[in-house]
Scaffold this motif. Structure first.
Motif, PDB file in Angstrom:
ATOM      1  N   TYR A  27      -8.506  50.885  14.235  1.00 21.50           N
ATOM      2  CA  TYR A  27      -7.793  51.315  13.027  1.00 21.50           C
ATOM      3  C   TYR A  27      -7.357  52.781  13.099  1.00 21.50           C
ATOM      4  N   ARG A  28      -7.469  53.393  14.268  1.00 25.50           N
ATOM      5  CA  ARG A  28      -7.154  54.826  14.399  1.00 25.50           C
ATOM      6  C   ARG A  28      -5.777  55.170  13.842  1.00 25.50           C
ATOM      7  N   ASN A  29      -4.777  54.373  14.175  1.00 26.87           N
ATOM      8  CA  ASN A  29      -3.403  54.694  13.784  1.00 26.87           C
ATOM      9  C   ASN A  29      -3.132  54.467  12.300  1.00 26.87           C
ATOM     10  N   GLU A  30      -4.106  53.923  11.589  1.00 25.45           N
ATOM     11  CA  GLU A  30      -3.941  53.721  10.149  1.00 25.45           C
ATOM     12  C   GLU A  30      -4.490  54.898   9.338  1.00 25.45           C
ATOM     13  N   ILE A  31      -5.125  55.851  10.026  1.00 26.58           N
ATOM     14  CA  ILE A  31      -5.685  57.017   9.336  1.00 26.58           C
ATOM     15  C   ILE A  31      -4.576  58.021   9.034  1.00 26.58           C
ATOM     16  N   VAL A  32      -4.522  58.442   7.782  1.00 26.31           N
ATOM     17  CA  VAL A  32      -3.634  59.521   7.361  1.00 26.31           C
ATOM     18  C   VAL A  32      -4.521  60.739   7.099  1.00 26.31           C
TER      19      VAL A  32
END
Length: 284
Positions: free
Chosen positions: A223-228
């Motif tokens: 889920y790394r790329n979903e972190i803002v």
């Protein structure tokens, strides 16, 4: 879209301010869960909020020690209960009793609906962006223990042993513990805390692990790329202390210009004018 607000509270003297927060969070598509520190009489809170049908209390409470792993345990138990009792929720919003919305709650719901699936967290790299936190991670901290000579032993351990390194080459991220994440992220965090004992052991010797563990788990996941890298909160660290500045009416202009949805921290006993001003200019 269903939103769960999880509020961590511990002091009965803040009941009036807590009620004010809960009232501003009210929305037909949300519920409020409260974790009340085990050291506090929960009946004081249950009696005060007996006429608030949108409030649920976390049943397995933890006695929280500031900067200790017990804060993580309190959040973990809260997450588990929410997942069990409200399996259809979409987002979880973690708050303290000293937070307050600075934009209408309808706007927050609309924002999350547009951004479904993202995780809004303050996520700084300790090697390049939050370097003053490296000692918290690389050294051993016995914050969870109470015994005579603790700090002597702690210093001795850190003199003899090499610097600690993250298990499984995890990249350490963090800063503020307060965040807004989706259900899948909550579930993944719970799974990792239950299955990765080596990681949990590492964080138990970290100072204030609640400011690292959840960001690090999600950053080192699919889920790394979903972190803002934005926790949607206005927090003033200008005093360079371990706690952020307590906001007053003098901070109102900066709060209004921040564009954030929440701000912290406020103390109703010290300055209630700031909350009145926020209500008058933003939330009415």
């Amino acid at each position: 879209m269903k939103l769960i607000h999880l509020i961590l509270a511990h002091h009965p003297n803040s009941l009036e301010q807590l009620a004010r927060l809960v009232n501003k969070l009210y929305h037909t598509d949300s519920l409020v869960y409260m974790h009340i520190d085990l050291k506090t009489d929960i009946n004081l809170f249950k009696d005060y909020f007996r006429d608030y049908p949108q409030i649920r209390f976390v049943s397995k409470r933890i006695s929280i020690k500031w900067a200790g792993y017990s804060m993580v345990e309190a959040e973990e138990e809260s997450f588990k209960q929410i997942l069990l009792e409200e399996p259809d929720f979409d987002y979880l919003n973690l708050l303290s009793a000293h937070d307050y919305p600075i934009r209408p709650i309808d706007e927050f719901h609309e924002f999350l609906e547009i951004n479904l699936g993202k995780a809004f967290m303050h996520c700084l790299d300790i090697n390049t962006e939050w370097v003053e936190a490296k000692k918290r991670v690389e050294e051993y901290h016995l914050i969870n223990y109470d015994f005579y000579g603790k700090y002597f032993i702690e210093n001795l351990i850190n003199t003899i042993l090499p610097k600690r390194t993250m298990p499984s080459n995890m990249v350490m991220k963090g800063r503020s513990q307060w965040f807004t994440i989706s259900k899948k992220h909550v579930q993944y965090i719970i799974d990792q805390l239950g299955n990765n004992k080596k990681m949990v052991c590492f964080f138990k010797f970290t100072w204030a692990p609640d400011e690292f563990i959840f960001q690090s788990i999600l950053f080192n996941s699919p889920y790394r790329n979903e972190i803002v890298n934005n926790n949607l909160r206005y927090i003033d660290w200008s005093e360079s202390k371990s706690n952020p500045k307590t906001l007053t009416y003098k901070d109102l202009d900066r709060i209004l210009k921040s564009g954030s949805f929440f701000a912290r921290k406020f103390n109703h006993s010290d300055d209630s004018i700031i909350l009145d001003r926020i209500d008058d200019q933003i939330l009415t």
